[in-house]
Design an enzyme around this catalytic site. Structure first.
Site, PDB file in Angstrom:
ATOM      1  N   TYR A 165       0.816  -0.749  -0.150  1.00 37.47           N
ATOM      2  CA  TYR A 165      -0.075  -0.074  -0.318  1.00 37.47           C
ATOM      3  C   TYR A 165       0.952   1.388   0.163  1.00 37.47           C
ATOM      4  O   TYR A 165       1.027   2.101  -0.938  1.00 37.47           O
ATOM      5  CB  TYR A 165      -1.108  -0.115   1.200  1.00 37.47           C
ATOM      6  CG  TYR A 165      -1.885   1.052   1.635  1.00 37.47           C
ATOM      7  CD1 TYR A 165      -3.130   0.916   0.111  1.00 37.47           C
ATOM      8  CD2 TYR A 165      -2.052   2.164   2.255  1.00 37.47           C
ATOM      9  CE1 TYR A 165      -3.789   1.950   0.812  1.00 37.47           C
ATOM     10  CE2 TYR A 165      -2.691   3.041   2.666  1.00 37.47           C
ATOM     11  CZ  TYR A 165      -3.656   2.485   2.297  1.00 37.47           C
ATOM     12  OH  TYR A 165      -4.778   3.749   2.092  1.00 37.47           O
ATOM     13  N   LYS A 169       0.682   4.319  -2.710  1.00 40.59           N
ATOM     14  CA  LYS A 169       0.848   5.803  -2.991  1.00 40.59           C
ATOM     15  C   LYS A 169       2.298   6.803  -2.430  1.00 40.59           C
ATOM     16  O   LYS A 169       1.505   7.681  -3.250  1.00 40.59           O
ATOM     17  CB  LYS A 169      -0.040   5.292  -0.683  1.00 40.59           C
ATOM     18  CG  LYS A 169      -1.082   4.644  -1.062  1.00 40.59           C
ATOM     19  CD  LYS A 169      -2.613   5.050  -1.712  1.00 40.59           C
ATOM     20  CE  LYS A 169      -4.077   5.219  -1.104  1.00 40.59           C
ATOM     21  NZ  LYS A 169      -5.203   5.379  -2.201  1.00 40.59           N
TER      22      LYS A 169
HETATM   23  P1  NAI Z   1     -13.906   2.319   0.730  1.00 42.41           P
HETATM   24  O1  NAI Z   1     -13.139   0.897   1.014  1.00 42.41           O
HETATM   25  O2  NAI Z   1     -14.840   2.213   1.478  1.00 42.41           O
HETATM   26  O3  NAI Z   1     -13.501   2.463  -0.773  1.00 42.41           O
HETATM   27  C1  NAI Z   1     -12.291   2.100  -1.655  1.00 42.41           C
HETATM   28  C2  NAI Z   1     -13.377   2.685  -3.075  1.00 42.41           C
HETATM   29  O4  NAI Z   1     -12.572   1.699  -4.064  1.00 42.41           O
HETATM   30  C3  NAI Z   1     -14.565   0.718  -2.710  1.00 42.41           C
HETATM   31  O5  NAI Z   1     -16.514   1.342  -2.796  1.00 42.41           O
HETATM   32  C4  NAI Z   1     -14.191  -0.174  -3.359  1.00 42.41           C
HETATM   33  O6  NAI Z   1     -14.855  -0.504  -4.141  1.00 42.41           O
HETATM   34  C5  NAI Z   1     -13.305   0.800  -4.518  1.00 42.41           C
HETATM   35  N1  NAI Z   1     -12.453  -0.039  -5.699  1.00 42.41           N
HETATM   36  C6  NAI Z   1     -11.685  -0.730  -5.216  1.00 42.41           C
HETATM   37  N2  NAI Z   1     -11.298  -1.693  -6.051  1.00 42.41           N
HETATM   38  C7  NAI Z   1     -12.078  -1.081  -7.420  1.00 42.41           C
HETATM   39  C8  NAI Z   1     -11.347  -1.422  -9.059  1.00 42.41           C
HETATM   40  N3  NAI Z   1     -10.369  -2.353  -9.090  1.00 42.41           N
HETATM   41  N4  NAI Z   1     -11.829  -0.217  -9.542  1.00 42.41           N
HETATM   42  C9  NAI Z   1     -12.756   0.621  -9.067  1.00 42.41           C
HETATM   43  N5  NAI Z   1     -13.836   0.597  -8.110  1.00 42.41           N
HETATM   44  C10 NAI Z   1     -12.521  -0.085  -6.403  1.00 42.41           C
HETATM   45  O7  NAI Z   1     -12.423   2.997   1.877  1.00 42.41           O
HETATM   46  P2  NAI Z   1     -12.219   4.417   1.511  1.00 42.41           P
HETATM   47  O8  NAI Z   1     -11.072   5.338   2.636  1.00 42.41           O
HETATM   48  O9  NAI Z   1     -12.993   5.507   1.267  1.00 42.41           O
HETATM   49  O10 NAI Z   1     -10.734   4.619   0.689  1.00 42.41           O
HETATM   50  C11 NAI Z   1     -10.683   4.905  -0.303  1.00 42.41           C
HETATM   51  C12 NAI Z   1      -9.449   6.019  -1.056  1.00 42.41           C
HETATM   52  O11 NAI Z   1      -8.532   6.862  -0.028  1.00 42.41           O
HETATM   53  C13 NAI Z   1      -8.495   4.497  -1.053  1.00 42.41           C
HETATM   54  O12 NAI Z   1      -7.826   5.348  -2.121  1.00 42.41           O
HETATM   55  C14 NAI Z   1      -7.112   4.381   0.144  1.00 42.41           C
HETATM   56  O13 NAI Z   1      -6.502   3.860   0.020  1.00 42.41           O
HETATM   57  C15 NAI Z   1      -7.358   6.254   0.638  1.00 42.41           C
HETATM   58  N6  NAI Z   1      -7.104   6.943   2.375  1.00 42.41           N
HETATM   59  C16 NAI Z   1      -7.854   6.395   2.738  1.00 42.41           C
HETATM   60  C17 NAI Z   1      -7.676   6.484   3.996  1.00 42.41           C
HETATM   61  C18 NAI Z   1      -8.921   7.034   5.155  1.00 42.41           C
HETATM   62  O14 NAI Z   1      -8.172   7.046   6.605  1.00 42.41           O
HETATM   63  N7  NAI Z   1     -10.081   5.911   4.947  1.00 42.41           N
HETATM   64  C19 NAI Z   1      -6.131   6.971   4.730  1.00 42.41           C
HETATM   65  C20 NAI Z   1      -5.287   6.861   3.911  1.00 42.41           C
HETATM   66  C21 NAI Z   1      -6.217   6.674   2.191  1.00 42.41           C
END
Ligand code: NAI
Length: 301
Positions: A165, A169
Site C-alpha cells: 500500500y 501510494k
Molecule cells: P473504501 O473501501 O470505502 O473505498 C474504496 C472504494 O474503491 C470501494 O468502494 C471499492 O469498491 C472501490 N474499488 C476497489 N477496487 C476497485 C477497482 N478495481 N475499480 C473500481 N473501484 C474499486 O475506503 P476509503 O477509506 O473510502 O478509501 C478511499 C481512498 O482513500 C482509497 O484510495 C484509500 O486508500 C484512501 N485512503 C483512505 C484513508 C482513510 O483513512 N480512510 C487514509 C489514506 C488513504
C-alpha cells in the site's frame, strides 16, 4: 465566493462508499454532473457488484443532481476506455477526475505474497494511471482539467504491515509530480489528497472517539479546493478530522565537498550538517534541484 462546479463533469473512481461517495455527493451538490465509478468489491478487492455505484447515483438524483453509475474496474483498460467514452458521449466533457479507488491487502513484508503486492499496485497506482491516461487527451483538447490522486500517510511516512500500500501510494505522488508539469500548458492541474477518515477501510483501526471525529465529509471539503478552477497544482493536502496541512518533499541545505576531498569518511563526518533540515527547500521540478546543486558547486573551487 463559494466553490461551484456548474457546467463541469466529474468522474470519481471507487465512489460507491467511503470517501468516494462523499466526494461524489459534494461535487453534485455544488453543481457538477458526476460519474460514480465503483467495482463494488470488498476491502481486499474480492468480489464485484454494480449496486454500490447505483446507490450513490440514486442519492445524487434525490438531491436533484445528474449522475451516471459505472461498475468498471480501474484496472481494466478496455472498461476504462468505455467508461471515458460513455461519460464524454453523455455529458460532453470531463473536467474533473478523482482517483480514489483502492484496496488493502496488509501483511508484514516477511509474510507477503507477491501476487497480493502486485494487486495493490495494480489497483491504486496502475488504476489511477489508466483512468488518468484515458481522460488526458480530452482534458488537453478542452485545455482544462483538475485531477486528484489519493495518497496516504503510509505512502509518505510508512506504516507497519503496509509495504504494498505504501509503495502504491508513494507512486501516486511521483505520478502527480510529473503530470503537474506535463499538464501545465493545457491548464490541467494535478494535486494529491492525503486523507484520514473513518470508513470501512479503517474500521477496526480507529478507536470509537476517532470514528466520531474523522468524518469523510471533512476530507471532501479539502478536496473541493483541489478541484476548483483556482486550485494550485502539485500539492499534497493532508486532511482529516478538520485538520489541514500541505505535506512536502524537501531537501536539506546540504554540503559541497571539493572533488579531491570526496571520500565516504568525509561524508560520514559531516552527516549532521548535510542532513540538517534548517535550510530545507521543496522543489517544483528536477531543474530546480539541479540549479541549486550547480550553484553550490560553483561556490567550491
Ligand atoms: P473504501 O473501501 O470505502 O473505498 C474504496 C472504494 O474503491 C470501494 O468502494 C471499492 O469498491 C472501490 N474499488 C476497489 N477496487 C476497485 C477497482 N478495481 N475499480 C473500481 N473501484 C474499486 O475506503 P476509503 O477509506 O473510502 O478509501 C478511499 C481512498 O482513500 C482509497 O484510495 C484509500 O486508500 C484512501 N485512503 C483512505 C484513508 C482513510 O483513512 N480512510 C487514509 C489514506 C488513504
Amino acid at each position: 465566493m463559494s466553490i461551484r462546479f456548474d457546467g463541469r463533469v466529474a468522474l470519481v473512481t471507487g465512489a460507491g462508499g467511503g470517501l468516494g461517495r462523499t466526494h461524489a455527493l459534494e461535487l453534485a451538490r455544488r453543481g457538477a454532473k458526476v460519474v460514480v465509478n465503483d467495482l463494488g468489491g470488498a476491502v481486499d478487492g474480492s468480489g464485484a457488484s454494480s449496486e454500490a455505484a447505483q446507490k450513490v447515483v440514486d442519492e445524487i438524483r434525490a438531491l436533484g443532481g445528474e449522475a451516471l453509475a459505472n461498475g468498471a474496474s480501474v484496472t481494466d483498460e478496455g472498461a476504462v476506455a468505455r467508461l471515458v467514452k460513455e461519460t464524454h458521449e453523455t455529458f460532453g466533457r470531463i473536467d474533473i477526475l478523482v482517483n480514489n479507488a483502492g484496496i488493502l491487502r496488509d501483511k508484514s513484508f516477511a509474510k507477503m505474497e507477491m501476487s497480493d503486492f502486485q494487486r495493490v499496485l495494480d489497483i491504486h497506482l496502475m488504476g489511477a494511471a489508466k483512468v488518468t491516461r484515458a481522460c488526458w487527451p480530452l482534458m488537453r483538447e478542452q485545455r482544462y482539467g483538475r485531477i486528484v490522486m489519493t495518497t496516504s500517510p503510509t505512502g509518505l511516512f510508512g506504516n507497519f504491515g503496509q509495504s504494498s500500500y505504501g509503495a502504491a501510494k508513494a507512486g501516486l505522488v511521483g505520478l502527480m509530480h510529473t503530470l503537474k508539469l506535463e499538464g501545465q500548458k493545457d491548464n490541467i492541474h494535478v494535486n494529491t489528497i492525503m486523507p484520514i477518515a473513518a470508513t470501512r477501510m479503517t474500521e477496526g483501526l480507529f478507536p470509537p472517539e476517532m470514528i466520531q471525529r474523522f468524518k469523510p465529509e471533512q476530507v471532501t471539503a479539502g478536496l473541493m479546493c483541489l478541484l476548483d478552477e483556482q486550485a494550485p497544482t502539485g500539492l499534497i493536502l493532508a486532511a482529516g478530522g478538520g485538520f489541514f496541512a500541505t505535506s512536502q518533499v524537501v531537501e536539506s541545505g546540504g554540503i559541497t565537498l571539493p572533488s579531491e576531498q570526496v571520500t565516504p569518511e568525509a561524508i560520514r563526518d559531516r552527516w549532521a550538517e548535510l542532513s540538517d533540515t534548517a535550510g530545507a527547500t521543496p522543489f517544483f521540478a528536477v531543474e530546480n534541484e539541479l540549479k541549486k546543486i550547480i550553484g553550490a558547486l560553483g561556490k567550491v573551487s
